[in-house]
Design a protein around this motif. Structure first.
Motif, PDB file in Angstrom:
ATOM      1  N   ILE A 122       0.131   8.365-113.519  1.00 27.21           N
ATOM      2  CA  ILE A 122       0.658   7.003-113.693  1.00 27.21           C
ATOM      3  C   ILE A 122       1.824   6.761-112.741  1.00 27.21           C
ATOM      4  O   ILE A 122       1.923   5.689-112.109  1.00 27.21           O
ATOM      5  N   ALA A 123       2.726   7.758-112.595  1.00 33.16           N
ATOM      6  CA  ALA A 123       3.908   7.593-111.743  1.00 33.16           C
ATOM      7  C   ALA A 123       3.534   7.414-110.279  1.00 33.16           C
ATOM      8  O   ALA A 123       4.178   6.637-109.558  1.00 33.16           O
ATOM      9  N   ILE A 124       2.504   8.111-109.818  1.00 35.04           N
ATOM     10  CA  ILE A 124       2.144   8.082-108.398  1.00 35.04           C
ATOM     11  C   ILE A 124       1.114   6.999-108.085  1.00 35.04           C
ATOM     12  O   ILE A 124       1.219   6.305-107.068  1.00 35.04           O
ATOM     13  N   LYS A 217      -7.306  12.000-108.478  1.00 35.72           N
ATOM     14  CA  LYS A 217      -6.881  10.619-108.219  1.00 35.72           C
ATOM     15  C   LYS A 217      -5.541  10.588-107.492  1.00 35.72           C
ATOM     16  O   LYS A 217      -5.313   9.756-106.605  1.00 35.72           O
ATOM     17  N   ILE A 218      -4.640  11.531-107.878  1.00 38.98           N
ATOM     18  CA  ILE A 218      -3.357  11.630-107.174  1.00 38.98           C
ATOM     19  C   ILE A 218      -3.586  11.977-105.706  1.00 38.98           C
ATOM     20  O   ILE A 218      -2.971  11.398-104.801  1.00 38.98           O
ATOM     21  N   ASN A 229       6.429  10.000 -99.430  1.00 37.25           N
ATOM     22  CA  ASN A 229       5.824   9.927-100.762  1.00 37.25           C
ATOM     23  C   ASN A 229       4.921  11.130-101.033  1.00 37.25           C
ATOM     24  O   ASN A 229       4.841  11.619-102.167  1.00 37.25           O
ATOM     25  N   LYS A 230       4.242  11.612 -99.981  1.00 35.74           N
ATOM     26  CA  LYS A 230       3.422  12.815-100.137  1.00 35.74           C
ATOM     27  C   LYS A 230       4.289  14.002-100.525  1.00 35.74           C
ATOM     28  O   LYS A 230       3.928  14.800-101.392  1.00 35.74           O
ATOM     29  N   VAL A 234       4.074  16.271-103.913  1.00 29.19           N
ATOM     30  CA  VAL A 234       3.895  17.724-103.863  1.00 29.19           C
ATOM     31  C   VAL A 234       4.987  18.424-104.658  1.00 29.19           C
ATOM     32  O   VAL A 234       4.731  19.380-105.412  1.00 29.19           O
ATOM     33  N   THR A 235       6.234  17.946-104.526  1.00 32.40           N
ATOM     34  CA  THR A 235       7.365  18.565-105.220  1.00 32.40           C
ATOM     35  C   THR A 235       7.202  18.506-106.732  1.00 32.40           C
ATOM     36  O   THR A 235       7.445  19.489-107.439  1.00 32.40           O
ATOM     37  N   THR A 236       6.785  17.350-107.245  1.00 30.31           N
ATOM     38  CA  THR A 236       6.687  17.190-108.696  1.00 30.31           C
ATOM     39  C   THR A 236       5.413  17.800-109.282  1.00 30.31           C
ATOM     40  O   THR A 236       5.388  18.175-110.454  1.00 30.31           O
TER      41      THR A 236
END
Length: 308
Positions: A122-124, A217-218, A229-230, A234-236
């Motif tokens: 949802i966040a991405i 989907k992400i 943004n990529k 990746v970090t999260t």
């Protein structure tokens, strides 16, 4: 063969005769258990104290840390108590309690990671709707559903164990393994295989499928976005991907026929493989999230080094 009415306890035969090494093993197991509890509790405290971390992602992470403490407590105290035992006996109620905790925590682990994967999706993929969809009330409902679903999957899968009559009491493991307990029953039937398949489907396959769909989907969205943004995605997402991969490795270990392990693998290796997930996963969670997520790293520093 023993009379089923006389079976009031099980003997955990995998401990063997460890002699003076029991003091070393006890110290290592105790320290590891304390590290797990402290690391997960510290992460929960950091998130609770820092109001900037009162976001859905971190609330779900707290739930995951609570589960790591529960699943560790279902195993390590028993291991510690058995180190200095000559008989290595465990009563039926304690065996049933351990099985209940372990096999409720297992689906809770996968479902918690599925909820976190949905949160990242949802966040991405839908950032403008994030605050509406992932509001605090919905997050707490998700956590409640995780535990209800996990408990129901355990009850529907393994409630048969509580009504079994046992004709043997030797469990060739260091904890109460439900598969070995079922083999000791006087009325072994095909229902045990059905219950295993149902449990794997409910606790592993369904949550894992949801996780896989979320990350696919992400990945699709990240391919079309900016480099910055990529990097954030990746970090999260990295800690969750590593956690899921580790759980998948454990599933491979548990899918190996136990008779193969008994005959082809040394006892020490077999024992380590049987408790692999209890050793790695509870410590992996706080360290992966604590060191990989910038907000939590900063909160650690503020809590530990900037308070007077």
């Amino acid at each position: 063969m023993e009379n089923s009415s006389q079976i009031v306890s099980f003997v955990l035969a995998a401990y063997g005769n460890i002699g003076e090494l029991k003091y070393l093993y006890f110290s290592i197991i105790l320290l590891w258990y304390l590290f797990i509890c402290v690391a997960n509790t510290l992460l929960i405290v950091v998130i609770h104290v820092d109001k900037r971390l009162h976001e859905p992602m971190y609330i779900l992470l707290c739930n995951l840390c609570v589960n790591e403490i529960i699943v560790s407590t279902s195993l390590y105290p028993l291991l510690l108590s058995q180190m200095f035992s000559d008989s290595h006996e465990v009563t039926l109620p304690w065996c049933f309690l351990q099985i209940c905790c372990m096999y409720t925590s297992a689906p809770a682990e996968y479902c918690s990671l599925a909820a976190m994967a949905y949160d990242r999706y949802i966040a991405i993929c839908h950032p403008l709707c994030y605050n509406v969809i992932m509001n605090p009330e919905r997050v707490f409902v998700m956590i409640l559903l995780v535990w209800i679903y996990s408990f129901l999957s355990f009850i529907l899968s393994f409630s048969i164990i509580f009504s079994l009559k046992f004709c043997g009491n030797i469990i060739d493991n260091v904890y109460c393994d439900h598969r070995l307990m079922i083999k000791l029953s006087c009325s072994f039937s095909v229902h045990s295989y059905i219950s295993d398949i149902f449990f794997l489907t409910a606790s592993v396959f369904i949550p894992f499928s949801l996780i896989l769909v979320s990350y696919m989907k992400i990945l699709t969205v990240c391919r079309k976005t900016s480099k910055e943004n990529k990097q954030k995605a990746v970090t999260t997402c990295t800690p969750q991907i590593i956690s899921v991969s580790n759980l998948f490795v454990d599933c491979i270990f548990h899918s190996i026929d136990f008779r193969f392990l008994v005959t082809h693998v040394p006892d020490e290796v077999r024992v380590i493989l049987s408790i692999y997930i209890f050793i790695c996963q509870p410590m992996l969670t706080p360290f992966m999230y604590g060191f990989n997520l910038p907000k939590i790293r900063q909160s650690y520093k503020r809590l530990l080094f900037q308070r007077k």
